[in-house]
Design an enzyme around this catalytic site. Structure first.
Site, PDB file in Angstrom:
ATOM      1  N   ASP A 126       0.808  -1.223   0.000  1.00 37.28           N
ATOM      2  CA  ASP A 126       0.000   0.000   0.000  1.00 37.28           C
ATOM      3  C   ASP A 126       0.843   1.275   0.000  1.00 37.28           C
ATOM      4  OD1 ASP A 126      -2.748  -0.934   0.021  1.00 37.28           O
ATOM      5  OD2 ASP A 126      -2.347  -1.730   2.029  1.00 37.28           O
ATOM      6  N   CYS A 168      -5.532   9.943  -2.242  1.00 38.84           N
ATOM      7  CA  CYS A 168      -4.558   9.205  -1.442  1.00 38.84           C
ATOM      8  C   CYS A 168      -3.258   8.893  -2.183  1.00 38.84           C
ATOM      9  CB  CYS A 168      -5.170   7.931  -0.896  1.00 38.84           C
ATOM     10  SG  CYS A 168      -5.852   6.899  -2.148  1.00 38.84           S
ATOM     11  N   ASP A 174      -1.632   8.700   3.412  1.00 44.77           N
ATOM     12  CA  ASP A 174      -1.883   8.189   4.758  1.00 44.77           C
ATOM     13  C   ASP A 174      -0.711   8.376   5.706  1.00 44.77           C
ATOM     14  OD1 ASP A 174      -4.491   7.364   4.197  1.00 44.77           O
ATOM     15  OD2 ASP A 174      -3.723   5.574   3.178  1.00 44.77           O
ATOM     16  N   HIS A 224     -11.702   5.204   5.307  1.00 46.78           N
ATOM     17  CA  HIS A 224     -11.246   6.473   5.877  1.00 46.78           C
ATOM     18  C   HIS A 224     -12.349   7.517   5.754  1.00 46.78           C
ATOM     19  CE1 HIS A 224      -6.922   5.158   4.740  1.00 46.78           C
ATOM     20  NE2 HIS A 224      -6.957   5.220   6.058  1.00 46.78           N
TER      21      HIS A 224
HETATM   22  C1  CIR Z   1      -5.340   0.527   2.805  1.00 47.61           C
HETATM   23  O1  CIR Z   1      -6.267  -0.198   3.161  1.00 47.61           O
HETATM   24  O2  CIR Z   1      -4.599   1.071   3.615  1.00 47.61           O
HETATM   25  C2  CIR Z   1      -5.099   0.717   1.328  1.00 47.61           C
HETATM   26  N1  CIR Z   1      -5.461  -0.471   0.627  1.00 47.61           N
HETATM   27  C3  CIR Z   1      -5.888   1.890   0.786  1.00 47.61           C
HETATM   28  C4  CIR Z   1      -5.502   3.191   1.393  1.00 47.61           C
HETATM   29  C5  CIR Z   1      -6.243   4.329   0.784  1.00 47.61           C
HETATM   30  N2  CIR Z   1      -5.868   5.543   1.401  1.00 47.61           N
HETATM   31  C6  CIR Z   1      -6.606   6.642   1.387  1.00 47.61           C
HETATM   32  O3  CIR Z   1      -7.713   6.659   0.866  1.00 47.61           O
HETATM   33  N3  CIR Z   1      -6.139   7.711   1.991  1.00 47.61           N
END
Ligand code: CIR
Length: 259
Positions: free
Chosen positions: A67, A253, A73, A168
């Site tokens: 990820d 993201c 994030d 999120h």
């Molecule tokens: C996760 O579950 O952490 C990743 N597959 C997706 C993260 C997406 N992040 C975001 O929308 N800020």
């Protein structure tokens, strides 16, 4: 008058890992991910910003972190403060290490969420001087409290928002340039927590990146939302991010915008 766009806006990005398909999933079923298509979509996404004069800072690939491409994030910028997060997903904690020198290189003050706090940038929605903080499986009470201690003395209002239907907060809602919060109602627990709320017709339409006061970037997978926003007078640019949406990612993201 000819104006040249100074590179005062920097985009932090990290290329997708070859293991992207193994990324975390919380609300979606796992479906096959096309790694080559993901790489092409990522390059197109970055080009949108490059073409607008943004400086692009590409973090080193983190192939061991499926990820890692979802850099939003790992770090959140508030004025002259950069907050390194502590992801709630254990598989993502290691992404912070390589973000640390990048945060320092912005020349801003750097703070860090510490144990037992957890917080992910996808849970932070900034609207004016208000920081909405999604309380999710990824961002716990202690993480939100640590952020409040950092932000309130700097003139920010911190509003915690329970999020149970989406990964999120920003999977469910983001904000237009005028501060209107937009979201896809089936993913939003309680729209009344926001001062304004505009329902959009697609889950893929909840995420917009504000490019300037009149322009937003949206997923290509949300034509109904694009039409709605154009009716409101916005210029809407779209880009394909289907391979990232399969992993619960979106247009916000894939980058951190430092401006
Ligand atoms: C996760 O579950 O952490 C990743 N597959 C997706 C993260 C997406 N992040 C975001 O929308 N800020």
């Amino acid at each position: 008058m000819v104006t040249t766009e100074p590179a005062h806006r920097t985009l932090l990005v990290r290329p997708p890992s070859p293991a992207l398909a193994d990324g975390e999933l919380t609300h979606l079923e796992r479906v096959p991910v096309d790694a080559a298509l993901a790489a092409a979509q990522w390059a197109r996404y970055v080009d949108v910003f490059r073409d607008l004069g943004w400086a692009v800072h590409e973090l080193p690939a983190a192939d061991q972190h499926p990820d890692g491409v979802f850099v939003e994030d790992t770090v959140v910028v508030f004025d002259d403060l950069v907050v390194l997060t502590r992801p709630g997903a254990l598989s993502r904690r290691g992404e912070i290490e390589s973000m640390r020198p990048v945060a320092a290189a912005t020349g801003r003050e750097v703070a860090e969420i510490t144990e037992p706090g957890t917080l992910e940038g996808g849970d932070i929605l900034k609207v004016g001087r208000t920081a909405y903080v999604g309380r999710t499986l990824r961002t716990n009470a202690e993480g939100a409290a640590q952020l409040r201690v950092l932000l309130e003395p700097r003139g920010w209002t911190v509003v915690e928002v329970p999020v149970t239907k989406a990964l999120h907060l920003k999977t469910a809602v983001t904000a237009l340039p005028d501060g209107t919060v937009i979201g896809y109602p089936p993913l939003v627990d309680d729209p009344s927590v926001f001062e304004t709320f505009l329902a959009v017709p697609e889950a893929e339409g909840t995420a917009v990146v504000v490019l300037d006061q009149g322009t937003v970037l949206l997923s290509e997978g949300a034509p109904g939302t694009a039409a709605l926003l154009r009716e409101r007078g916005l210029t809407v640019r779209t880009t394909p991010v289907s391979e990232f949406e399969k992993l619960e990612g979106c247009v916000t993201c894939l980058s951190v915008r430092v401006r």
